[in-house]
Structure formats: C-alpha cells, structure tokens
Design an enzyme around this catalytic site. Structure first.
Site, PDB file in Angstrom:
ATOM      1  N   ASN A 145       0.918  -0.856  -0.168  1.00 47.80           N
ATOM      2  CA  ASN A 145       0.192   0.397  -0.210  1.00 47.80           C
ATOM      3  C   ASN A 145       0.821   1.453  -0.543  1.00 47.80           C
ATOM      4  O   ASN A 145       1.198   1.436   0.673  1.00 47.80           O
ATOM      5  CB  ASN A 145      -0.977  -0.233   0.902  1.00 47.80           C
ATOM      6  CG  ASN A 145      -1.832   1.104   1.804  1.00 47.80           C
ATOM      7  OD1 ASN A 145      -1.962   2.270   0.700  1.00 47.80           O
ATOM      8  ND2 ASN A 145      -1.940   1.461   2.789  1.00 47.80           N
ATOM      9  N   TRP A 146       1.162   1.555  -0.803  1.00 42.81           N
ATOM     10  CA  TRP A 146       1.966   2.944  -0.761  1.00 42.81           C
ATOM     11  C   TRP A 146       1.621   4.130  -0.565  1.00 42.81           C
ATOM     12  O   TRP A 146       2.340   5.366  -0.498  1.00 42.81           O
ATOM     13  CB  TRP A 146       2.432   3.680  -2.773  1.00 42.81           C
ATOM     14  CG  TRP A 146       3.720   2.379  -2.999  1.00 42.81           C
ATOM     15  CD1 TRP A 146       3.885   1.385  -2.350  1.00 42.81           C
ATOM     16  CD2 TRP A 146       4.004   2.570  -4.085  1.00 42.81           C
ATOM     17  NE1 TRP A 146       4.968   1.223  -3.703  1.00 42.81           N
ATOM     18  CE2 TRP A 146       4.964   1.411  -4.739  1.00 42.81           C
ATOM     19  CE3 TRP A 146       4.619   3.305  -5.395  1.00 42.81           C
ATOM     20  CZ2 TRP A 146       6.085   1.455  -5.624  1.00 42.81           C
ATOM     21  CZ3 TRP A 146       5.172   3.646  -6.495  1.00 42.81           C
ATOM     22  CH2 TRP A 146       6.258   2.395  -6.719  1.00 42.81           C
ATOM     23  N   LYS A 147      -0.181   4.607  -0.552  1.00 36.23           N
ATOM     24  CA  LYS A 147      -0.691   5.039   0.479  1.00 36.23           C
ATOM     25  C   LYS A 147      -0.291   6.492  -0.701  1.00 36.23           C
ATOM     26  O   LYS A 147      -0.366   6.233  -1.693  1.00 36.23           O
ATOM     27  CB  LYS A 147      -0.115   5.652   2.046  1.00 36.23           C
ATOM     28  CG  LYS A 147       0.207   4.508   2.434  1.00 36.23           C
ATOM     29  CD  LYS A 147      -0.284   5.050   3.841  1.00 36.23           C
ATOM     30  CE  LYS A 147      -0.160   2.847   4.216  1.00 36.23           C
ATOM     31  NZ  LYS A 147      -0.169   3.335   6.210  1.00 36.23           N
ATOM     32  N   HIS A 166      -9.503   1.203   4.415  1.00 36.75           N
ATOM     33  CA  HIS A 166      -8.234   0.886   5.464  1.00 36.75           C
ATOM     34  C   HIS A 166      -8.831   2.485   6.809  1.00 36.75           C
ATOM     35  O   HIS A 166      -9.085   2.950   6.436  1.00 36.75           O
ATOM     36  CB  HIS A 166      -7.933   2.025   4.357  1.00 36.75           C
ATOM     37  CG  HIS A 166      -5.883   1.871   5.542  1.00 36.75           C
ATOM     38  ND1 HIS A 166      -5.299   2.709   6.531  1.00 36.75           N
ATOM     39  CD2 HIS A 166      -4.996   1.040   4.861  1.00 36.75           C
ATOM     40  CE1 HIS A 166      -4.212   1.892   6.866  1.00 36.75           C
ATOM     41  NE2 HIS A 166      -4.020   1.848   5.660  1.00 36.75           N
ATOM     42  N   GLU A 200      -7.188   5.076   7.996  1.00 31.51           N
ATOM     43  CA  GLU A 200      -6.805   5.797   7.707  1.00 31.51           C
ATOM     44  C   GLU A 200      -7.794   6.908   6.347  1.00 31.51           C
ATOM     45  O   GLU A 200      -8.273   7.788   6.601  1.00 31.51           O
ATOM     46  CB  GLU A 200      -5.705   5.523   6.560  1.00 31.51           C
ATOM     47  CG  GLU A 200      -4.640   6.066   7.194  1.00 31.51           C
ATOM     48  CD  GLU A 200      -3.022   5.718   6.627  1.00 31.51           C
ATOM     49  OE1 GLU A 200      -3.312   5.860   5.455  1.00 31.51           O
ATOM     50  OE2 GLU A 200      -1.708   4.992   7.008  1.00 31.51           O
ATOM     51  N   GLU A 238      -5.613  -4.520  10.439  1.00 35.51           N
ATOM     52  CA  GLU A 238      -4.736  -3.915  10.473  1.00 35.51           C
ATOM     53  C   GLU A 238      -5.132  -3.742  12.330  1.00 35.51           C
ATOM     54  O   GLU A 238      -5.930  -1.783  11.681  1.00 35.51           O
ATOM     55  CB  GLU A 238      -4.440  -2.672   9.766  1.00 35.51           C
ATOM     56  CG  GLU A 238      -4.022  -3.543   7.738  1.00 35.51           C
ATOM     57  CD  GLU A 238      -3.329  -2.238   7.358  1.00 35.51           C
ATOM     58  OE1 GLU A 238      -2.430  -3.019   7.063  1.00 35.51           O
ATOM     59  OE2 GLU A 238      -4.644  -1.753   6.909  1.00 35.51           O
ATOM     60  N   GLY A 291       2.324   1.867  10.766  1.00 33.89           N
ATOM     61  CA  GLY A 291       3.412   2.704  10.659  1.00 33.89           C
ATOM     62  C   GLY A 291       4.169   3.204  12.114  1.00 33.89           C
ATOM     63  O   GLY A 291       4.931   4.497  12.349  1.00 33.89           O
ATOM     64  N   SER A 321       2.960  -2.935  10.325  1.00 37.75           N
ATOM     65  CA  SER A 321       4.193  -2.622  10.838  1.00 37.75           C
ATOM     66  C   SER A 321       5.030  -3.698  10.531  1.00 37.75           C
ATOM     67  O   SER A 321       5.961  -4.349  11.094  1.00 37.75           O
ATOM     68  CB  SER A 321       4.202  -1.700  12.140  1.00 37.75           C
ATOM     69  OG  SER A 321       3.834  -0.729  11.895  1.00 37.75           O
ATOM     70  N   GLY A 375       2.727  -1.232   4.331  1.00 38.23           N
ATOM     71  CA  GLY A 375       1.939   0.294   3.931  1.00 38.23           C
ATOM     72  C   GLY A 375       4.222   0.913   3.547  1.00 38.23           C
ATOM     73  O   GLY A 375       5.002   0.531   2.442  1.00 38.23           O
ATOM     74  N   GLY A 376       4.875   1.125   4.570  1.00 39.47           N
ATOM     75  CA  GLY A 376       5.860   1.770   4.502  1.00 39.47           C
ATOM     76  C   GLY A 376       7.347   0.356   4.072  1.00 39.47           C
ATOM     77  O   GLY A 376       8.417   1.354   2.864  1.00 39.47           O
TER      78      GLY A 376
HETATM   79  P1  PGA Z   1       2.962  -0.281   7.361  1.00 41.50           P
HETATM   80  O1  PGA Z   1       1.130   0.404   7.093  1.00 41.50           O
HETATM   81  O2  PGA Z   1       3.209  -1.340   7.320  1.00 41.50           O
HETATM   82  O3  PGA Z   1       3.427   1.015   7.113  1.00 41.50           O
HETATM   83  O4  PGA Z   1       2.635   0.588   9.048  1.00 41.50           O
HETATM   84  C1  PGA Z   1       0.432  -0.455   7.027  1.00 41.50           C
HETATM   85  C2  PGA Z   1      -1.082   0.048   6.295  1.00 41.50           C
HETATM   86  O5  PGA Z   1      -1.723   1.537   6.367  1.00 41.50           O
HETATM   87  O6  PGA Z   1      -1.624  -0.969   5.307  1.00 41.50           O
END
Ligand code: PGA
Length: 250
Positions: free
Chosen positions: A11-13, A97, A99, A167, A173, A212, A233-234
């Site tokens: 997930n590049w956000k 998600h 977010e 999640e 994050g 994470s 994500g990251g």
């Molecule tokens: P993260 O994000 O791996 O950077 O914690 C995961 C996500 O939000 O899908």
C-alpha cells in the site's frame, strides 16, 4: 499459513511520483525471474495506476487502487470510481483502510457499498478492519473487529474473490505490532465471522495481517495460523524491503 493462497499487497498510500515506477519495475522483474508462492500486488496512488499498468505489462504483479467511490460515475468532484480504477489497469482495491475510516469518517455501511462497487467493476476488494489502541486496552478488540467484518462485508461477496486485512490502527506506521498469539486470536475470530456470514467463500478468503510488517518480522507473522498474507505500507515502497516480505510467504 493454511491452504489459502497467500496475498502480499503493498500500500503506497500518498507516496510515489513517476520515478517510483522504477521500484515497481524492479519488484516485477525480480519476481518474474524467480516466482514465489504468493500473489503479489501494489496499491498505487490513483495518478500512477495507468502508468504502473504500462510499466508492469505482462508481469505477475497485480496493480490496485486504495479507495473507490460507491457510484460508477457522476458529479463527485475529486473521487475515483471502481470502474475508473479497472479501466486504468487495477485488479484489486483496498477499502475501509483505517486512514479512510478515521480521516473521512467512513462507516461500515459505506465500506460495504464501496465493496459492492468493486465487485460490480470486477475488482477484488481487500477490506480492512482493526481496533484502536483505546479499544484494545479496553479489551474490545475482538468485538470491534468482528463487528466491522459483519458490517463491511456484503452478502454479494459470496462466490467472489476478496480478502480481509486485519490492521490494528495502533500498529500502522508505528513499528509496533501485536504479539503473535494476539494476532492469532484476532485472525481466528475473523475467520469464524467470515465463515458464519459467507460460508465456504468466507472459509477460503485470505485474511491478511497489516501494521508495521517488515522484513524482520514477516516470517513469524506469516507463519501464524489463519494469517494468509500481509498488507504492507512503508516497507512496500522499496523493492529491497518488499521482496523479503514477499518471499517470507513461501
Ligand atoms: P505500515 O502500513 O506497514 O506502514 O504500518 C500498513 C498499512 O497501513 O496498510
């Protein structure tokens, strides 16, 4: 890992400009040269989906969106429909998600409507659920997560390809993750809820863990019962970080 085929989705956000396509190309080239057991996808920002589809043409790496509007088209300034994602080359879409749930007030009902839209457009929905730190500390994690599963997954998913991503909001994050037994308990509860509402389709759908996930914890997380992949994500932004996670799925 069970007999459900794993899915590792990045997930590049809101990260990535044209130059980032080099990372996607490197990922695809490496995986096409040495195939892995998992299905692999990258959920790109909307602006990159069509260019990524062109760059990864013929590769096994799937391209996804990160959200969609419930309607196919119309006067919804700034929104992108599932049909548009599909038209641009996406095969899947992340929905609900945290977010989006937290930042845009997305309810379970809206996530369910977006899931219907994804199915209508022929996209595989990856529906996210997860508790906040306050909810976990209050001992409500299982209740919250299973209620989100029941409220966000429409009956029309029966017979369709989809995935659920657990999640924990506090793990996203932050570098924090639940313990392996904590992950196991939630995934078992998600599986039970999925099977209850969707029968065989719910028993077979991949349940991803997200929050994470890194090269150094992926193997243990992915070896947990009922963990059938990861939403990353990251660590999905660089091929060198993402590849070891993909390989950890077997
Ligand atoms: P993260 O994000 O791996 O950077 O914690 C995961 C996500 O939000 O899908």
């Amino acid at each position: 890992m069970s007999n459900v085929r794993p899915l590792i989705a990045g997930n590049w956000k809101m990260n990535g400009l044209a130059g980032s396509l080099d990372e996607a190309r490197l990922l695809a080239k490496t995986l096409d040269a040495a195939p892995v057991a998992a299905r692999v996808g990258l959920a790109a920002p909307a602006t990159l989906i069509a260019r990524m589809a062109e760059a990864l043409n013929g590769s096994t790496v799937m391209i996804g969106g990160q959200d969609c509007h419930p309607k196919a088209s119309g006067a919804f300034t700034g929104d992108v429909s599932a049909e548009m994602l599909r038209d641009a080359g996406a095969a899947f879409v992340i929905l609900g998600h945290s977010e989006r749930r937290a930042g845009y007030g997305e309810s379970d009902a809206l996530v369910a409507a977006k899931t219907e839209a994804a199915l209508r457009a022929g996209l595989e929905p990856v529906i996210c659920v997860g508790e906040t730190l306050e909810q976990r500390q209050a001992g409500e994690a299982l209740e919250i997560v299973t209620a989100q599963v029941r409220g966000s997954l429409p009956q029309s998913l029966s017979g369709k390809a989809f995935a659920v991503a657990y999640e924990p909001v506090w793990a996203i994050g932050t570098g924090l993750t639940p313990s392996i037994p904590e992950i196991e308990v939630v995934h078992a509860a998600v599986r039970a809820a999925l099977t209850d509402i969707l029968g065989d389709s719910g028993a077979k759908a991949p349940i991803l863990y997200g929050g994470s996930v890194k090269p150094d914890n992926a193997r243990d997380i992915l070896a947990t019962p009922e963990v059938n992949g990861a939403l990353v994500g990251g660590a999905s932004l660089k091929a060198d970080d993402f590849l070891p996670i993909v390989r950890a799925a077997g």
